[in-house]
Every structure is written in C-alpha cells, then in structure tokens.
Design an enzyme around this catalytic site. Structure first.
Site, PDB file in Angstrom:
ATOM      1  N   SER A 202     -38.102  15.438  59.974  1.00 40.76           N
ATOM      2  CA  SER A 202     -37.955  16.711  59.276  1.00 40.76           C
ATOM      3  C   SER A 202     -38.095  16.474  57.766  1.00 40.76           C
ATOM      4  O   SER A 202     -39.089  15.892  57.339  1.00 40.76           O
ATOM      5  CB  SER A 202     -36.611  17.355  59.654  1.00 40.76           C
ATOM      6  N   ASP A 442     -42.741  23.096  68.018  1.00 39.05           N
ATOM      7  CA  ASP A 442     -41.905  23.146  66.813  1.00 39.05           C
ATOM      8  C   ASP A 442     -42.546  24.080  65.796  1.00 39.05           C
ATOM      9  O   ASP A 442     -43.689  23.864  65.393  1.00 39.05           O
ATOM     10  CB  ASP A 442     -41.786  21.739  66.232  1.00 39.05           C
ATOM     11  N   HIS A 467     -38.892  19.947  67.701  1.00 36.50           N
ATOM     12  CA  HIS A 467     -38.575  19.299  66.442  1.00 36.50           C
ATOM     13  C   HIS A 467     -37.997  17.895  66.627  1.00 36.50           C
ATOM     14  O   HIS A 467     -36.944  17.727  67.245  1.00 36.50           O
ATOM     15  CB  HIS A 467     -37.574  20.188  65.691  1.00 36.50           C
TER      16      HIS A 467
END
Length: 507
Positions: A202, A442, A467
């Site tokens: 991320s 995602d 994700h």
C-alpha cells in the site's frame, strides 16, 4: 488465529470489523466530504484485531535509532534527533561474511507490529530461495516518522502542535530516515556487502518503489505490493477507485449492483419526507438518530469501498453483501434490501454511524493535505455511487480549515519528486529491480503499474486478489493463483540476489 488473513478466526465478531473500519476513515460531516472519498491506504484494515492487538513474535526484537530530524537542511534545529522505532528478526542471520540478504519492510502509516504479524511472506520469501540456507537472512521493519512510537519532539501533542513541528513530516524525510538507519546498521554489523531488498504494501509499497528509485545504492531491489504510484495529477481517472469498486459488485451480482445504484435517490426521497431521517434510522437500525441523509450515504459508501478493497479470501465481503441484498424476501423495498446488505457486513444489533470531524492529530490526513494529494472523484452515472467530483479548491479549503491557512496541498509534488508521467519511458530508462504486484479486485490497482516496464521492472498481478494479499503469510489453503503469484515474485528476487552475488568482488 491465523496471521495470514486477519479476519479468519474471529467467529461471530468477524462482521463487526466493518463498523470499526468505517469509524477509522472519517465518516460524517458534509463539510469534510471533499477531503476523502475512499477507504484509506493501508496494508490491512487498521481496525482489524490482528493489526491492533498483534503480539510481536519472539523472533522480532524492538530497537530505537537516534534519527536525524531534518535530512535536507542545516539549520540548528535540523540536527535535532528523535527515537525511530524498528524491529529486527536476526534469528536466521547468516552473518556478514556470508553476504546474507537483509529484507526491509518500509513502514507505512500502520502498526509495525501489525505488519510483522500480517506480512509473513517477507519471512517466507528467503526460505524459498534455493541459493540461501535457513540461517541466511535478516529482517528489518522500519517505523515511519510521526507514526506509532517514532514521534519527534518527545510527544505527539508537541509534534502535531503546529505546522512548524509538522513540517518535517513527509515521505522524502521518511525515505532518508530509512537510508540512514540501514546504512548505519550495516556498518555496525560489518555487513556493507550484504544486499538489501525493500518490501512494502500500500503506502509502504509506494515507499519501497521510491526507495529503490532514490537510493539504489542502499537497496538492490524492491517488492511494491498494491502501490498506486500513478494515482496523482491526472494520470489515473479520478473515478478509477470507485469504478473498480463498482466492477467488483457488478461482477458479483448485476441485481445487487442495480439495487445499490438505485438506493441513493431512494435515501434522498425518504429523507425529504416528514420524519424522514427517523424512518431511515429505523430502516437501517442506527444506534443513534441520523443527523442527515449524507451521514448515512457516507457510511454506506465506505462500507462498499472497504468491502471491495479488503475482499481477499477467505473473507468474501462483497459476496456477503450481495447475497444478503439479493436474498431478501420477495417484496422487500430497495432500502430494505440495502439494509440487509449492511447487516451482513457490519452485523447486529445496531449500526453505530459516527459523525466524526477530521482531526489535526491525524498523520495520514496531514500527508494527504500536503504531498499525497490523490484526486478521488466521480461523475454522474459513471459508477454505482452518486456524483462527487474532485474539487481542488474545496480540498484546499478543507485542509486549511484543519491545519491552518498556511497549509496548501501540493497536487503535483509527488510526480515532481518521484515521477509518474510517461512511466514506461522513465522507468525503462532509469529504473531496475522493482516488482509492482497487484490484485485487480483492489480499487487501488487502477493507479498501479500493471504492465512490465523492462526485464527487471515488472508487473505481477492476479485477477482475483485484492489489497496486498501477496504479502500475507502463506497458508495451505491459499488458492493456486495466489501461490503462483508468490512463486513468480520469489524467482525474481532470487535472480536479483544471484546477479548481485555474481558481480560482488570475492576479496
């Protein structure tokens, strides 16, 4: 409880994570709606129990480094130090003489103990590389400045007191922290010849890729999972995130998608009637009376968005919602069906819909109000949500209301500092040894690198993952497509290490 998927094993409580997730991402005030329209970046939901309450493995030991406050200026205050927290797992350290690799997790806005618990692939990675022995690796997890215990000026209250103390809070300073700490640690270990691989997910994945670009002499390669480095300026369509959320729901169930899309006008219609908000509160079983229809709509928006973002097996949040919407008794109204979907995701007995004001004590909010300006927005009828275009003027005013008139977002800084435009040409000419991994379910994948740039800057993605799934601890129950993704990443990292060792002087 499994460390791989933080939801697994929570029993009857497993649905309640969504309530806590929504609480974390600024549900509420219309005034602040312009600042964010999506579930925030994060390797795992910050409200998941394993991230908040993870017990640190005995293999990891906590240390603190006397870090420089300001790497880029030479004023007297620039030489101030603060204690930067980091974790070391040296249980399998082969020693400097063996040129053992050092795997570094580039800490993000989340808990580093949560990262240690969730990102087990980092530990598994080295053991799977054939050229390495079981005692031939070293793991380092770095905490980002201003998060957790790595707070300058001795306390968060002082550090977040004003823009002068917050002015040292940026991704560039954080990367310089990582470079200084790693360099110092390798010197103390007499491990200057040991290669370093950066790994992050991320925002941490963005940092890992940028670390390789900015400090190629410190790290020889980077695995950047779910890193939306292209969600800046107008490189990615503003509605990209919510378009993927919409695709996830529509592919799961056309009728579910249609019901959600129709529900917004239904909410507005009911809210406009006498006792409308009271009726909505009753339909959706809110714990407290609603203050506005917008409050409810924001809650629903983030519920759908977070469900899509973290829709990784064994959790199936999107299917849970759609099965409940589609499975409502015949004759159930549109809002009744949507309420059934929310019940499936958040659970009984009532929905606590908070009316939060964004806080000037939020580190991630500071970053989004300064450098990390990701223009999320959507037009009319281009997603399953109501229109909410990105407006930089409103965005700026909101940030100034929170942090003061001097804080003006810099929407072009990230692409100026790290690049983004003409990414294939730029990275093809100047970058090497980066894996950009994504799961195409995602919503953030829309801003990721999804095509190979060169032989060593590659995209590895799966159609079904969401994700940061590839960074989780491998489990026997993992689907074949996830196993294949990780296998490919391991082979690439092994090649980097082999090439490094082949070029390393023998004396």
């Amino acid at each position: 409880m499994s460390n791989n998927y933080p939801i697994e094993g929570l029993g009857n409580e497993h649905h309640s994570w969504m309530i806590r997730m929504v609480k974390k991402i600024w549900i509420g005030s219309i005034k602040f709606a312009s600042i964010r329209r999506t579930a925030r970046l994060g390797m795992v939901s910050k409200s998941m129990k394993s991230a908040l309450n993870a017990e640190l493995s005995s293999d990891f030991v906590t240390y603190y480094y006397n870090q420089t406050l300001d790497h880029f200026n030479y004023r007297p205050e620039s030489y101030t130090n603060f204690q930067q927290r980091y974790l070391i797992n040296s249980a399998y350290w082969g020693g400097a003489n063996s040129s053992s690799p050092i795997f570094v997790y580039t800490g993000d806005e989340g808990s580093i103990t949560g990262a240690a618990a969730f990102a087990g692939f980092m530990v598994d990675l080295a053991s799977r590389i054939e050229s390495m022995d079981d005692d031939d690796r070293y793991y380092l997890i770095l905490q980002h400045r201003y998060y957790g215990d790595s707070v300058p000026f001795r306390s968060k209250d002082i550090a977040f007191n004003n823009t002068s103390t917050l002015g040292y809070f940026s991704s560039t300073q954080a990367l310089a922290d990582y470079a200084e700490l790693i360099t110092n640690l390798k010197k103390n270990l007499s491990a200057e010849n040991c290669p370093v691989i950066a790994i992050g997910g991320s925002y941490g994945g963005m940092l890992a890729s940028w670390f390789r670009l900015k400090y190629p002499h410190v790290v020889i390669g980077a695995l950047a999972s779910s890193a939306p480095i292209l969600y800046f300026d107008d490189i990615t369509p503003h509605n990209g995130y919510d378009s993927i959320v919409t695709k996830d729901f529509r592919e799961t169930s056309e009728t579910c998608y249609t019901t959600i899309k129709q529900s917004w006008s239904e909410i507005d219609e009911v809210a406009g009637q006498p006792n409308g908000l009271a009726n909505l509160s009753q339909i959706f079983r809110t714990c407290e009376p609603l203050n506005s229809s917008q409050q409810l709509k924001l809650y629903l928006e983030y519920t759908y968005e977070a469900s899509a973002q973290y829709d990784n097996p064994p959790a199936h949040y999107v299917s849970d919602i759609c099965n409940a919407i589609d499975g409502a008794p015949e004759g159930t109204s549109i809002l009744g069906r949507v309420a059934e979907g929310v019940n499936a995701s958040a659970g009984p007995p009532c929905h606590r819909i908070y009316d939060f004001q964004p806080s000037n004590m939020s580190g991630w909010l500071w970053q989004t109000c300064t450098e990390m300006v990701m223009p999320f927005g959507r037009g009319e009828n281009d997603t399953m949500f109501q229109a909410s275009p990105f407006d930089l003027n409103n965005y700026t005013k909101t940030c100034q209301d929170i942090f003061g008139a001097s804080v003006t977002p810099r929407p072009h800084w990230i692409t100026t500092e790290f690049g983004g435009h003409n990414i294939k040409s730029v990275l093809g000419n100047f970058a090497s040894n980066i894996i950009f991994s994504n799961g195409l379910r995602d919503p953030y994948s829309i801003g990721g690198v999804l095509q190979d740039i060169s032989e060593s800057v590659v995209a590895v993605y799966t159609l079904k993952g969401a994700h940061c799934l590839d960074l989780g601890t491998p489990m026997p129950s993992d689907p074949d497509w996830l196993v294949a993704q990780r296998d490919k990443e391991i082979k690439i990292v092994a090649l980097w290490l082999a090439e490094y060792n082949a070029k390393r002087p023998t004396s």
